[in-house]
Scaffold this active site. Structure first.
Site, short mmCIF file in Angstrom:
data_model
loop_
_atom_site.label_atom_id
_atom_site.label_comp_id
_atom_site.label_asym_id
_atom_site.label_seq_id
_atom_site.Cartn_x
_atom_site.Cartn_y
_atom_site.Cartn_z
CE LYS A 46 -0.30 -0.27 5.04
NZ LYS A 46 -1.08 -0.81 6.16
NE ARG A 102 -6.84 0.17 10.75
CZ ARG A 102 -5.59 0.07 10.27
NH1 ARG A 102 -4.80 1.13 10.24
NH2 ARG A 102 -5.12 -1.07 9.81
CE1 TYR A 105 11.88 32.14 2.36
CE2 TYR A 105 12.14 29.77 2.21
CZ TYR A 105 11.83 30.99 1.63
OH TYR A 105 11.47 31.02 0.31
CG MET A 129 8.55 23.80 -1.98
SD MET A 129 7.48 24.77 -3.04
CE MET A 129 6.31 25.40 -1.86
#
Ligand SMILES: *Cc1c(COP(=O)(O)O)cnc(C)c1O
Length: 388
Positions: free
Chosen positions: A39, A137, A271, A319
């Site tokens: 997954k 769950r 930053y 980023m």
């Protein structure tokens, strides 16, 4: 490596995957089938290539958590049975059957809906019954209060037309923790699982495939192998139990030293000016940032591994870039490779610093990062997830 790809990339070592597969199989015994949990794009490693390799190695089953993930595998030519562990809307039953998905079934009402849709589509949906033994769950509740009701409900589900009940399973909540309270919890979950499967068998509802062991159980409770085991994280050679089992990390996340700057003492970097040079410094600029999956919380905490040693990340991770201190590594040159996660620089340690688990960091490696697959030291495939 093409120059266009030579920015940040993930090397996927299929030999390490094979080693981990064989080690885990040997640990769990010859009778237990191996279900590879692929997954979330195989925890960021690339589901199609990982699944093809597991199929070649002899794994019996795969698991995903959405129908789209199963479809991707079928389109990639993967033929193994696929268990969809997650929620599938009942109106997608026909698609599930068309791509030969085995569906987890967590309640009688869900089973009825799947049964109706399967009959409409004129076929049979293979299912595995999911038991809730303590995860809270999905699943039929197996605590004392609900045991008898769940037993009856599962017996009814097994007779529904259009469904073929092949398996039954449960999921552990704390099988990867070794303290006494967690061990008691895991043993209680296993007792509930056994009690339900035995009660069902006594009622004539026997399942060909009973399974419960995730990575934590494969590491700590190999006696829970049952008919099949479901390792995820340890098969990728990461998580806090992988090393003690002799498993090897499959992913190495790499980038390059893109530029080297000479900065005077007391210069703020990145930053927020959270880092100031304490001396005249050589600062490397690397083309990897949080948009590639390098979590910003690792700013001023993590390091990259250059050919000459570790270089600490200084200042905030941006980023698309981040900065490292190369002052103590004068040999490092522009163009040198740097390992972000891998054998020298464990993603487990990065996860601890980030206050999370290794799963989250490899899953976060974004689609901008090409996956390059290696076997026998040679590149055998590459997957660039951005549209070309
Ligand atoms: C994700 C998942 C696994 C694999 O878990 P790991 O901790 O990675 O081994 C196994 N079973 C189920 C039901 C899961 O959702």
């Amino acid at each position: 490596m093409d120059s266009t790809l030579r920015r940040t990339w993930a090397e996927i070592d299929l030999d390490a995957l094979a080693h981990n597969y064989r080690t885990l199989r040997a640990r769990m015994g010859e009778h237990a089938r191996f279900l590879g949990v692929v997954k979330a794009d195989a925890y960021g490693h690339g589901a199609v290539e990982v699944s093809r390799m597991l199929e070649e190695l002899g794994a019996e089953y795969l698991a995903v958590s959405s129908l789209d993930e199963a479809l991707e595998l079928r389109q990639g030519g993967v033929g193994l049975p696929i268990l969809q562990l997650g929620l599938t809307p009942a109106d997608q039953t026909a698609q599930a059957m068309a791509c030969r998905v085995t569906q987890a079934v967590w309640s009688e009402s869900a089973a009825q809906a799947f049964s109706q849709e399967a009959q409409k589509a004129g076929g049979t949906l293979k299912i595995h019954i999911k038991l809730d033994t303590g995860m809270s769950r999905l699943g039929f509740s197996c605590d004392e209060e609900h045991f008898a009701d769940s037993l009856e409900a599962i017996c009814r589900v097994c007779t529904l037309p259009g469904l073929e009940a092949e398996g039954i399973f449960t999921h552990f909540a704390v099988s990867d923790e070794s303290d006494g309270v967690s061990q008691d919890y895991t043993l209680r979950q296993y007792r509930r699982f056994s009690a339900m499967t035995e009660a069902l068998a006594a009622r004539g509802a026997a399942f060909a495939i009973r399974h419960c062991a995730n990575s934590g159980a494969a590491a700590g409770y190999p006696q829970f192998a049952c008919d099949m085991f479901r390792p995820g994280i340890v098969s990728y050679g990461i998580g806090h139990q992988a090393a003690e089992l002799g498993l090897r990390p499959v992913m190495t996340l790499k980038t390059v030293v893109g530029a080297v700057r000479e900065l005077p003492e007391d210069t703020a970097v990145s930053y927020g000016c959270t880092f100031r040079t304490a001396r005249p410094s050589r600062i490397g600029v690397l083309p990897i940032g949080y948009a590639d999956g390098l979590h910003r919380v690792l700013s001023n905490q993590w390091q990259v591994w250059t050919p000459w040693g570790a270089a600490p990340i200084v200042g905030r991770i941006c980023m698309d870039m981040c900065m490292v201190d190369l002052t103590d590594l004068p040999q490092v040159r522009e163009g040198d490779e740097a390992e972000v996660y891998g054998v020298h620089n464990s993603v487990n340690d990065a996860a601890r610093l980030a206050g999370t688990i290794a799963y989250e960091l490899t899953c976060a490696v974004s689609k901008r990062v090409p996956r390059i697959y290696y076997r026998g030291g040679r590149e055998v495939a590459r997957e660039l997830l951005l549209r070309g």
